[in-house]
Scaffold this active site. Structure first.
Site, PDB file in Angstrom:
ATOM      1  N   TYR A   1       0.839  -1.201   0.000  1.00  9.16           N
ATOM      2  CA  TYR A   1       0.000   0.000   0.000  1.00  9.16           C
ATOM      3  C   TYR A   1       0.870   1.246   0.000  1.00  9.16           C
ATOM      4  O   TYR A   1       0.634   2.212   0.706  1.00  9.16           O
ATOM      5  CB  TYR A   1      -0.938  -0.013   1.213  1.00  9.16           C
ATOM      6  CG  TYR A   1      -2.153   0.878   1.052  1.00  9.16           C
ATOM      7  CD1 TYR A   1      -3.196   0.512   0.190  1.00  9.16           C
ATOM      8  CD2 TYR A   1      -2.266   2.066   1.764  1.00  9.16           C
ATOM      9  CE1 TYR A   1      -4.311   1.324   0.054  1.00  9.16           C
ATOM     10  CE2 TYR A   1      -3.385   2.887   1.625  1.00  9.16           C
ATOM     11  CZ  TYR A   1      -4.408   2.500   0.770  1.00  9.16           C
ATOM     12  OH  TYR A   1      -5.520   3.306   0.622  1.00  9.16           O
TER      13      TYR A   1
ATOM     14  N   HIS B   1       5.824  -3.904 -12.600  1.00  5.93           N
ATOM     15  CA  HIS B   1       7.190  -3.848 -13.131  1.00  5.93           C
ATOM     16  C   HIS B   1       7.649  -5.291 -13.309  1.00  5.93           C
ATOM     17  O   HIS B   1       7.359  -6.154 -12.478  1.00  5.93           O
ATOM     18  CB  HIS B   1       8.102  -3.099 -12.159  1.00  5.93           C
ATOM     19  CG  HIS B   1       9.534  -2.990 -12.594  1.00  5.93           C
ATOM     20  ND1 HIS B   1       9.911  -2.796 -13.909  1.00  5.93           N
ATOM     21  CD2 HIS B   1      10.702  -3.042 -11.884  1.00  5.93           C
ATOM     22  CE1 HIS B   1      11.227  -2.727 -13.983  1.00  5.93           C
ATOM     23  NE2 HIS B   1      11.732  -2.882 -12.771  1.00  5.93           N
TER      24      HIS B   1
END
Length: 344
Positions: A25, A108
C-alpha cells in the site's frame, strides 16, 4: 508500431464477482486499490501486521489482511511492493496460496523477467505498469483523467489473461489515456536502461560534472548551480511538452547552435559505448544479480554511495539557494511525502 488499447477494449464486467488483492500500500499500491474500488471493483489489501500502512488502508474503508490471507481471498493478486523484498514475500506468503486459475499481476517486470519469482504454470501472469508515480495516478483519476500504462502477458494459463489485464487497466483509469502492449522483457530492460543511462544516472552525473567543471574553473558555486541544475527544469518541461524539436524552437538560436555543435562532443562515441555496456549488463542479468546481492548483504555499498552523494557541494549550495524560492519548497514537501509513502 506498438499496439495501443483504449476504453472500448476493457470491460469491468470481467471482474464482476471477483476480488483483487493488492499486496502493498505504497505509492502504486494505494493508487491501484483506490482507483479500482472507485471503479466498482471488489478490492482487499494485503499487508504484514507490522506495516504502518494498515491504518492508512483501513482509513479508506478497505479490508486489510496479511499477505497470505489476501492471496487466498483474491482472484487477481497484484504484487505492488519494491523489487528487492518481493521475491521473499512471494516465497513465504504468496506462492503457498496460489490456487490454479488465479492471476498474478505486476507493475514492473523485474522479478519475473530475471526469474527471482517463478510462478506455477497454472496461473496467469500479467503486467499493468502506469507511466507515472502512484500519487499522480490517483490524482488524475479523481479528475477524470487517465495515465498511460504498459501491458504485458507473460503466462496465459486461462486463455483470457490479456482480457483480465485490460479490465484491470480500465479499473485504474489507464484506458482513458491509452495502454501500450509490450513484454516483461522489454519493459524491464528499457526501464532499467532509461533510469541508469538518462533519467537518474545520466542526468545526475551530467549535472554534477558540469557543476564541478565551472567551480574548479573559478566560477561561483551559486552561479554554477543555476546554470547546470536549476534551469534544467525549464528545458525538460519544454521537451516534455513538445519533444526535443519544440525545446530547440523555444530556446535562443545561440543555445540551439550550441546544442547541435557541442552536444555530440559531450555525449560522444565513448558515452555511446558505455551505454551499450550498461545495456548489456541489464540484458545479461548481471545488474539484477548485483542489486539483489547488495540487498542481501545489507546494502552497505548502496548506503555509502547515498551518504557520499548527499554531502556533495552541489547539495549544500542548492539547499541554500532554494530558500530564496519558497514556491519550490511546496513541491519538495509533496515529493517527499510521496517518496515516504512509496518506501512505507
Amino acid at each position: 508500431m506498438a499496439k495501443v488499447y483504449y476504453e472500448a477494449d476493457g470491460d469491468l464486467k470481467n471482474l464482476a464477482g471477483k476480488t483483487v488483492a493488492i499486496i502493498g500500500y505504497g505509492s502504486q499500491g494505494h493508487a491501484h486499490a483506490l482507483n479500482l474500488r472507485d471503479s466498482g471493483v471488489k478490492v482487499i489489501v494485503g499487508l504484514p501486521a507490522s506495516s504502518a500502512s494498515r491504518a492508512k488502508a483501513q482509513a479508506q474503508k478497505l479490508e486489510v489482511y496479511d499477505p497470505a490471507e489476501a492471496t487466498k481471498r483474491g482472484d487477481v493478486v497484484a504484487l505492488l511492493v519494491p523489487d528487492p523484498p518481493m521475491a521473499k514475500l512471494y516465497k513465504e506468503a504468496i506462492e503457498p496460496n496460489l490456487a490454479p486459475g488465479k492471476t498474478l499481476l505486476f507493475a514492473h517486470g523485474f522479478n519475473i523477467h530475471f526469474k527471482f519469482i517463478q510462478p506455477p504454470k497454472s496461473v496467469d501472469v500479467i503486467m499493468i505498469a502506469p507511466k507515472c508515480p502512484g500519487h499522480r495516478l490517483r490524482e488524475l483519476f479523481t479528475e477524470g483523467v487517465g495515465v498511460p500504462s504498459l501491458l504485458a502477458v507473460e503466462q496465459d494459463a486461462s486463455g483470457h489473461a490479456e482480457q483480465t489485464a485490460l479490465t484491470y487497466a480500465k479499473g485504474i483509469g489507464s484506458l482513458k489515456a491509452g495502454v501500450i502492449g509490450t513484454t516483461f522483457k522489454e519493459e524491464t530492460e528499457t526501464d532499467l536502461f532509461g533510469e541508469q543511462s538518462v533519467l537518474c544516472g545520466g542526468v545526475s552525473y551530467l549535472i554534477t560534472t558540469a557543476f564541478e567543471t565551472l567551480v574548479q574553473a573559478g566560477y561561483q558555486p551559486e552561479i554554477a548551480y543555476f546554470e547546470c541544475l536549476h534551469e534544467l527544469k525549464l528545458i525538460v518541461d519544454l521537451i516534455y511538452q513538445g519533444g526535443i524539436k519544440y525545446m530547440r524552437y523555444s530556446v535562443s538560436d545561440t543555445a540551439e547552435y550550441g546544442d547541435y555543435s557541442r552536444g555530440p562532443r559531450v555525449i560522444d562515441a565513448h558515452v555511446r559505448e558505455a551505454m551499450k555496456k550498461i545495456l548489456g549488463e541489464i540484458q545479461s542479468g548481471s545488474f539484477a544479480k548485483e542489486w539483489m546481492d547488495e540487498n542481501a548483504a545489507g546494502r552497505k555499498k548502496f548506503l555509502e554511495m547515498r551518504s557520499k552523494a548527499a554531502e556533495h557541494q552541489i547539495e549544500k549550495v542548492g539547499s541554500a539557494l532554494r530558500k530564496m524560492m519558497p514556491w519550490i519548497q511546496t513541491g519538495k514537501e509533496e515529493a517527499t511525502a510521496a517518496q515516504a509513502q512509496a518506501r512505507g
